[in-house]
Design an enzyme around this catalytic site. Sequence first.
Site, PDB file in Angstrom:
ATOM      1  N   SER A  83       0.874  -1.273   0.051  1.00  0.00           N
ATOM      2  CA  SER A  83       0.015  -0.145  -0.077  1.00  0.00           C
ATOM      3  C   SER A  83       1.073   1.353   0.030  1.00  0.00           C
ATOM      4  O   SER A  83       2.064   1.246   0.340  1.00  0.00           O
ATOM      5  CB  SER A  83      -0.951   0.010   1.361  1.00  0.00           C
ATOM      6  OG  SER A  83      -1.815  -1.037   1.363  1.00  0.00           O
TER       7      SER A  83
HETATM    8  C1  LIG Z   1      -3.236  -3.774  -0.479  1.00  0.00           C
HETATM    9  S1  LIG Z   1      -2.915  -5.483  -0.361  1.00  0.00           S
HETATM   10  C2  LIG Z   1      -1.565  -5.460   0.846  1.00  0.00           C
HETATM   11  C3  LIG Z   1      -1.263  -4.677   1.910  1.00  0.00           C
HETATM   12  C4  LIG Z   1      -0.392  -5.142   3.154  1.00  0.00           C
HETATM   13  N1  LIG Z   1      -0.944  -4.639   4.252  1.00  0.00           N
HETATM   14  C5  LIG Z   1       0.923  -4.468   2.641  1.00  0.00           C
HETATM   15  O1  LIG Z   1       1.364  -3.410   3.340  1.00  0.00           O
HETATM   16  O2  LIG Z   1       1.624  -4.919   1.541  1.00  0.00           O
HETATM   17  C6  LIG Z   1      -4.339  -6.247   0.290  1.00  0.00           C
HETATM   18  C7  LIG Z   1      -4.299  -7.823   0.555  1.00  0.00           C
HETATM   19  O3  LIG Z   1      -5.550  -7.990   1.051  1.00  0.00           O
HETATM   20  C8  LIG Z   1      -5.696  -9.328   0.905  1.00  0.00           C
HETATM   21  N2  LIG Z   1      -7.127  -9.929   0.884  1.00  0.00           N
HETATM   22  C9  LIG Z   1      -8.047  -9.666   0.161  1.00  0.00           C
HETATM   23  N3  LIG Z   1      -9.244 -10.237   0.984  1.00  0.00           N
HETATM   24  C10 LIG Z   1      -8.621 -10.728   1.934  1.00  0.00           C
HETATM   25  C11 LIG Z   1      -9.360 -11.759   3.062  1.00  0.00           C
HETATM   26  N4  LIG Z   1     -10.637 -11.748   3.036  1.00  0.00           N
HETATM   27  N5  LIG Z   1      -8.484 -12.103   4.178  1.00  0.00           N
HETATM   28  C12 LIG Z   1      -7.183 -11.866   4.015  1.00  0.00           C
HETATM   29  N6  LIG Z   1      -6.531 -11.165   3.060  1.00  0.00           N
HETATM   30  C13 LIG Z   1      -7.429 -10.684   2.077  1.00  0.00           C
HETATM   31  C14 LIG Z   1      -5.303  -9.449  -0.729  1.00  0.00           C
HETATM   32  O4  LIG Z   1      -4.908 -10.816  -1.375  1.00  0.00           O
HETATM   33  C15 LIG Z   1      -3.830  -8.469  -0.898  1.00  0.00           C
HETATM   34  O5  LIG Z   1      -3.045  -9.032  -0.670  1.00  0.00           O
END
Ligand SMILES: C[S@@+](CC[C@H](N)C(=O)[O-])C[C@H]1O[C@@H](n2cnc3c(N)ncnc32)[C@H](O)[C@@H]1O
Length: 186
Positions: free
Chosen positions: A43
């Site tokens: 992000s």
């Molecule tokens: C913006 S990205 C990663 C942000 C992360 N906090 C970082 O700093 O890299 C959001 C992530 O949420 C995951 N995601 C989406 N729905 C989810 C769920 N229900 N449970 C867990 N992870 C989920 C996606 O696969 C993705 O990798």
Amino acid sequence: MDPVDPVAAAFDATPRRDFLPRGVRFRASYDGPLGIAAGQTNSQPRTVEAMLRLLDVRPGQRILDVGAGSGWTTALLAHLVGPAGEVLGLELEPELVEFGGRNLAGVDRPWASIRLAAPGVLGDPGGAPYDRVLVSAEPDELPQDLVDQLADDGVLVIPVAGTMLRVRNPGGVVTSHGRYRFVPLR
Ligand SMILES: C[S@@+](CC[C@H](N)C(=O)[O-])C[C@H]1O[C@@H](n2cnc3c(N)ncnc32)[C@H](O)[C@@H]1O
């Protein structure tokens, strides 16, 4: 002497470049999301900072990090809670569980871990209540399942339909904190 800013200290101790694939590390100072794998992103730093300030993390707390991705937010949260606390990062993409887990191991904060999210289960109802819940993916509506995983004085920070929401217990009081775009919560 200036009082210590715990969020700034967490960023200083947790360089973003260590949570990016080799090919994009040279862009670590770019203030925007960067691709990691499986179509997902690390992000935007300014957004992560805003979310961590809203979350108001205290040392020793138990934290749930939904959407751990690169592991960066999990590692930042681990710095904020310190060794007396606990952070569980959940991620849906197996490839990212491995990538984020490897990155997290690099900062040596063993009170934090990343686990594959159970299909069809949002968050970690079995491990609730959590003092703080951070969600880095966006649903269309506020998921009651996650509100229910908050402690009596817990805080949830989550982007919902383009708006950053903060949900504060007791009472589940919801406040809005600006417009943001995220990958979808699935
Ligand atoms: C913006 S990205 C990663 C942000 C992360 N906090 C970082 O700093 O890299 C959001 C992530 O949420 C995951 N995601 C989406 N729905 C989810 C769920 N229900 N449970 C867990 N992870 C989920 C996606 O696969 C993705 O990798």
